[in-house]
Design a protein around this motif. Structure first.
Motif, short mmCIF file in Angstrom:
data_model
loop_
_atom_site.label_atom_id
_atom_site.label_comp_id
_atom_site.label_asym_id
_atom_site.label_seq_id
_atom_site.Cartn_x
_atom_site.Cartn_y
_atom_site.Cartn_z
N GLN A 222 -25.74 0.90 -56.68
CA GLN A 222 -26.13 2.19 -56.13
C GLN A 222 -25.20 3.31 -56.59
OE1 GLN A 222 -26.08 1.11 -51.95
NE2 GLN A 222 -28.31 0.87 -51.87
N GLU A 223 -23.91 3.02 -56.62
CA GLU A 223 -22.95 4.02 -57.10
C GLU A 223 -23.15 4.29 -58.59
OE1 GLU A 223 -20.94 5.95 -55.44
OE2 GLU A 223 -21.57 5.04 -53.55
N LEU A 224 -23.50 3.24 -59.33
CA LEU A 224 -23.77 3.43 -60.76
C LEU A 224 -24.97 4.33 -60.99
CD1 LEU A 224 -23.06 -0.05 -62.40
CD2 LEU A 224 -22.02 2.13 -63.02
N CYS A 225 -25.96 4.24 -60.12
CA CYS A 225 -27.14 5.12 -60.25
C CYS A 225 -26.70 6.58 -60.24
CB CYS A 225 -28.13 4.85 -59.12
SG CYS A 225 -28.97 3.27 -59.21
N GLU A 226 -25.84 6.95 -59.30
CA GLU A 226 -25.36 8.33 -59.21
C GLU A 226 -24.48 8.67 -60.39
OE1 GLU A 226 -26.17 10.73 -56.99
OE2 GLU A 226 -27.68 9.26 -56.37
N TYR A 227 -23.62 7.74 -60.77
CA TYR A 227 -22.68 7.96 -61.87
C TYR A 227 -23.43 8.16 -63.19
CZ TYR A 227 -18.96 6.86 -65.22
OH TYR A 227 -18.07 6.88 -66.27
N ILE B 210 -15.96 -9.18 -55.14
CA ILE B 210 -14.94 -8.32 -54.52
C ILE B 210 -14.50 -7.23 -55.48
CG2 ILE B 210 -12.68 -8.27 -53.43
CD1 ILE B 210 -14.79 -9.69 -51.79
N LEU B 211 -14.29 -7.59 -56.75
CA LEU B 211 -13.91 -6.58 -57.75
C LEU B 211 -15.01 -5.54 -57.90
CD1 LEU B 211 -11.96 -5.52 -59.89
CD2 LEU B 211 -13.00 -7.11 -61.52
N GLU B 212 -16.26 -5.99 -57.87
CA GLU B 212 -17.38 -5.06 -57.97
C GLU B 212 -17.38 -4.08 -56.80
OE1 GLU B 212 -21.01 -7.26 -58.37
OE2 GLU B 212 -20.29 -8.40 -60.10
N LEU C 236 -15.66 4.58 -57.51
CA LEU C 236 -16.70 5.50 -57.96
C LEU C 236 -17.12 6.43 -56.82
CD1 LEU C 236 -18.99 3.18 -60.12
CD2 LEU C 236 -17.69 5.15 -60.95
N LYS C 237 -17.29 5.87 -55.63
CA LYS C 237 -17.72 6.66 -54.48
C LYS C 237 -16.71 7.75 -54.14
CE LYS C 237 -19.01 6.15 -49.61
NZ LYS C 237 -19.18 5.18 -48.48
N LEU C 238 -15.42 7.43 -54.29
CA LEU C 238 -14.36 8.38 -53.97
C LEU C 238 -14.04 9.32 -55.13
CD1 LEU C 238 -11.93 5.96 -52.08
CD2 LEU C 238 -13.49 7.64 -51.07
N GLY C 239 -14.67 9.10 -56.28
CA GLY C 239 -14.43 9.95 -57.44
C GLY C 239 -13.15 9.64 -58.18
N ILE C 240 -12.52 8.51 -57.87
CA ILE C 240 -11.23 8.17 -58.49
C ILE C 240 -11.40 7.83 -59.97
CG2 ILE C 240 -9.38 6.45 -58.50
CD1 ILE C 240 -9.68 6.34 -55.43
#
Length: 480
Positions: free
Chosen positions: A167-172, A362-364, A371-375
């Motif tokens: 899901q985070e990759l979709c936004e990224y 866990i790594l994923e 990604l969610k935090l923008g780091i």
């Protein structure tokens, strides 16, 4: 009889109970003690051998579990009766026993594996781990293993990968690459290599023809050839893969897949212009072949805006888009992704399950949190600035110190410079001599195709000072 045959070594690193089980097993195999032979009692064995009775009990219990011995209540412990059919060959010397034949390694798999331990490195184009957001990643990892629903995190998960990361990759991908995809269109892999392996197994068969650049990444070529594909070589020029030549080849061959690195052509690093990208899609739809788009270092561009991936355009589901965090963070973190249509991803996830139940969940989750935090996004922005500065330093060093020996152009992106050496310089010898000076360079073996005295010299993983030392060593080796 048995006690006289047992020789235990109290100075050995091997535990006494394991010595005991091993020796009794060997005596049974060699028919020294035979089925229905009664062993002395555990107390007697312990006293005669000078060891604790519990050690003997542990050994006997293990041999009973394994089926070498059997206990008869009220009578004692015996060599198992069903071992009467034990092969006589066990009594022969080990060297006389038949052995499995030696497996000949196919030529395509006989590739050198270079492990870099040198202090200085002008590698194939790898990131600097000193810049990676490792502290943030470890905090996120620790959080993932200590909070939330631990059962769901520690049990088997979706073969396509953690939903949170997809899901985070979709936004990224939407923000950085202009790709509008859903989580069901993404499978998390252990890097681009696994993504390619899955696509080969899913969409190709032995004898199919795959178009690759006349200069290409060795691992991709090896993957195709190992699976029985025929490689069709496409010209590569200053704009990357020559799609006009590809069009000509399509009229001569039934192409099933094209392997492409349009953002930074491997190995030359040049960028394929939009006109060629559109032509590539047109050819794919006309001739109905897949395009495997390997976008291995998309995030490192030094112009205001990057060229969008081929997969960001309307391609009729013929483009299979692969990326990874290998270059964004470090090769040690094996997390990549493949984007295709929902049906294709569902199919590939079922193939993946045959060889790899799932990735590192866990790594994923930890990477998803970054990604969610923008780091990761902030890290990439910083890294682009640092790597661009290092590129400029490296270009000047090559111009000032090696201009008479090499030919190159400053790349518009990526993490390495495609460098052609004068014909009198033996790259393989230079590689070997550099290793002795604590400098790693690539010898060009990772590049397959037409013979050319060139290789990629990476600059991203070294500081300006380290680059200066590395180029200095190269100059000494070349001019000596």
């Amino acid at each position: 009889m048995l006690i006289e045959l047992l020789k235990l070594d109290t100075q050995s690193d091997l535990p006494l109970y394991k010595q005991l089980t091993g020796q009794i097993t060997e005596l049974i195999k060699k028919h020294v003690i035979r089925p229905e032979y009664k062993l002395p009692g555990t107390r007697s064995l312990a006293e005669k051998l000078g060891i604790h009775r519990q050690t003997v009990v542990a050994a006997i219990d293990q041999l009973v579990i394994e089926g070498w011995l059997e206990t008869q209540p009220g009578k004692g412990t015996y060599v198992a009766e069903n071992l009467s059919s034990i092969p006589q060959s066990f009594t022969q010397e080990a060297m006389d026993l038949p052995k499995a034949p030696e497996i000949p390694i196919p030529t395509v798999l006989q590739r050198n594996l270079h492990l870099t331990t040198q202090k200085y490195h002008l590698d194939d184009g790898l990131p600097d781990p000193r810049l990676a957001p490792t502290a943030e990643l470890m905090r996120a990892y620790k959080s993932c293993v200590s909070t939330g629903n631990l059962y769901s995190r520690f049990t088997y998960g979706d073969t396509k990968g953690q939903l949170h990361l997809r899901q985070e990759l979709c936004e990224y991908l939407k923000e950085t690459r202009g790709m509008n995809v859903s989580s069901d269109q993404i499978i998390i892999t252990r890097g681009v290599t696994q993504a390619l392996y899955l696509c080969i197994n899913g969409f190709l068969k032995a004898g199919d023809k795959v178009a690759v650049g006349e200069l290409n990444w060795e691992s991709a070529n090896a993957n195709f050839m190992y699976h029985g594909m025929e490689l069709i070589k496409v010209r590569v020029d200053e704009e990357g893969l020559d799609v006009t030549h590809l069009e000509q080849l399509c009229s001569e061959h039934d192409i099933n897949m094209v392997y492409a690195t349009p953002h930074h052509q491997y190995p030359t690093t040049v960028i394929m212009p939009a006109s060629r990208r559109l032509k590539l899609i047109q050819l794919a739809r006309t001739h109905q072949f897949y395009v495997f788009e390997d976008d291995y270092d998309y995030d490192f561009y030094y112009s205001a805006h990057p060229v969008m991936p081929v997969a960001s355009a309307d391609h009729g589901d013929f483009v299979l888009y692969a990326g990874s965090f290998t270059k964004a963070i470090s090769p040690v973190f094996r997390v990549g992704y493949l984007v295709a249509n929902t049906n294709q991803i569902d199919y590939l996830s079922r193939i993946r399950r045959m060889v790899d139940r799932q990735g590192d969940g866990i790594l994923e989750l930890a990477i998803a949190e970054l990604l969610k935090l923008g780091i990761i996004q902030r890290h990439l922005k910083k890294s682009r600035r640092v790597y661009q500065e290092r590129r400029d330093v490296f270009v000047k060093l090559l111009q000032d110190q090696l201009a008479d020996h090499v030919n190159f152009e400053s790349p518009k992106g990526g993490m390495s410079i495609w460098t052609e050496f004068n014909s009198d310089i033996d790259l393989k010898q230079l590689y070997q001599r550099a290793l002795k000076r604590d400098l790693f360079i690539t010898s060009g073996e990772q590049i397959q195709g037409k013979k050319i005295n060139a290789t990629r010299l990476g600059y991203a993983s070294s500081t300006p000072q380290e680059l200066e030392i590395g180029v200095g060593i190269l100059k000494q080796l070349i001019t000596q």
